[in-house]
Design an enzyme around this catalytic site. Structure first.
Site, PDB file in Angstrom:
ATOM      1  CE  LYS A  13      -3.942  -2.252   2.162  1.00  0.00           C
ATOM      2  NZ  LYS A  13      -4.562  -2.721   3.414  1.00  0.00           N
ATOM      3  CD  GLN A  42      -3.868  -4.405   6.511  1.00  0.00           C
ATOM      4  OE1 GLN A  42      -3.844  -3.372   5.842  1.00  0.00           O
ATOM      5  NE2 GLN A  42      -4.310  -5.544   6.037  1.00  0.00           N
ATOM      6  CG  ASP A  92      -9.989   0.364   5.103  1.00  0.00           C
ATOM      7  OD1 ASP A  92      -9.801  -0.174   3.999  1.00  0.00           O
ATOM      8  OD2 ASP A  92      -9.279   0.161   6.107  1.00  0.00           O
TER       9      ASP A  92
HETATM   10  N1  GUN Z   1      -7.331  -6.437   6.071  1.00  0.00           N
HETATM   11  C1  GUN Z   1      -7.626  -7.138   4.942  1.00  0.00           C
HETATM   12  N2  GUN Z   1      -8.181  -6.335   4.013  1.00  0.00           N
HETATM   13  C2  GUN Z   1      -8.239  -5.110   4.569  1.00  0.00           C
HETATM   14  C3  GUN Z   1      -8.707  -3.855   4.086  1.00  0.00           C
HETATM   15  O1  GUN Z   1      -9.208  -3.688   2.969  1.00  0.00           O
HETATM   16  N3  GUN Z   1      -8.591  -2.813   4.949  1.00  0.00           N
HETATM   17  C4  GUN Z   1      -8.063  -2.962   6.193  1.00  0.00           C
HETATM   18  N4  GUN Z   1      -7.997  -1.888   6.981  1.00  0.00           N
HETATM   19  N5  GUN Z   1      -7.630  -4.109   6.670  1.00  0.00           N
HETATM   20  C5  GUN Z   1      -7.714  -5.173   5.847  1.00  0.00           C
END
Ligand code: GUN
Length: 290
Positions: free
Chosen positions: A54, A98, A121
């Site tokens: 990311k 995350q 998100d």
């Molecule tokens: N863990 C797995 N996929 C995601 C996501 O799209 N966002 C976040 N914050 N955590 C994740």
């Protein structure tokens, strides 16, 4: 017949390039870079890889990446305090914590602490409510990526039967809302659904997000249906989706795993971040064009 294989990797590359162009326009108009803060608590190997990619993708799109890696024993209060600082930081347009978080931290407390207008998100209940009621907010990245691929393949989806397998807050529920907004007739199936193969056989569009390798079978598929596979299952044979690849013999179009939905998720995160930055600074942006 053999299905068109939907190239999510190529589509995501195009989306990242469009976000990069908007990011450059944002820099010129606002005098600063759009910024995304990503928070990782603990050292889970898969999460660590996601957070790193990311950050790399954010910088590659011409935006600023603020990475916060905290020890696994970070207290809930300390994480809340960090979220509060990021909420107040003018250089931060998007905040992503995350998931999953360590078990001593209540995810609900953290998700609801993030400023909804920085919640790229789309997990905050305010954004879930905005999505459900047709207001502008942030849509979770994975279902948003699925929708973009579906629009690309199917165009107008009005009146089509769609079946979403899985009812999570992150994928299944927002996916159902997005398909309702496209005027599909939507069924959300889950582990208690009776006669799932019969339910899926009615579907022109199938979105599978169950987390079980090869779960959806070829004899469940209506000929010509469009199949979107959200599954990423690690097996001895490598990464496989929730949909048996043999379904390609019946379907009209299908996403592969890997190279389908996966690359779209990060591209949509970058999209949400530049949208947030433009909204916050009042920089014009054609949101429908990216
Ligand atoms: N863990 C797995 N996929 C995601 C996501 O799209 N966002 C976040 N914050 N955590 C994740």
């Amino acid at each position: 017949m053999s299905a068109e294989i939907i190239d999510g990797k190529a589509f995501a590359a195009g989306l990242r390039a469009r976000v990069g162009e908007q990011a450059a326009r944002f820099n010129a108009a606002s005098g600063r870079q759009a910024g995304l803060a990503v928070v990782l608590v603990g050292a889970d190997a898969a999460s660590s890889v996601y957070v790193k990619s990311k950050g790399k993708a954010t910088v590659a799109a011409g935006m600023a990446s603020f990475e916060h890696r905290l020890p696994a024993d970070t207290s809930q209060d300390d994480l809340v305090a960090l979220v509060d600082r990021l909420n107040a930081d003018a250089a931060v347009d998007g905040i992503l914590v995350q998931l999953p978080l360590p078990s001593h931290i209540d995810e609900r407390v953290i998700i609801t602490r993030i400023d909804p207008d920085k919640d790229v998100d789309g997990f905050h209940p305010v954004n879930a409510g905005r999505l459900a009621t047709g207001l502008h907010g942030f849509v979770p990245c994975t279902p948003l990526g699925c929708l973009m691929l579906l629009k690309h393949v199917r165009g107008d989806m009005s009146g089509l039967d769609a079946v979403v397998i899985g009812r999570s807050n992150i994928v299944g529920k927002p996916m159902a809302q997005l398909l309702i907004a496209q005027s599909c007739t939507v069924t959300v199936a889950h582990s208690r659904t009776r006669d799932l193969p019969d339910v899926v056989r009615r579907a022109d569009i199938v979105v599978a997000a169950v987390g079980r390798a090869g779960f959806v079978k070829p004899d469940w598929i209506k000929p010509g249906a469009t199949l979107i596979d959200v599954g990423i299952n690690r097996t001895d044979a490598g990464l496989v989706g929730d949909i048996d690849p043999v379904c390609a013999e019946v379907a009209g179009a299908m996403t592969p795993v890997p190279g389908g939905v996966g690359p779209m998720t990060i591209a949509c995160l970058l999209r949400n971040t530049i949208v947030s930055a433009c909204r916050r600074e009042g920089v014009p942006l054609d949101e429908a064009a990216i």
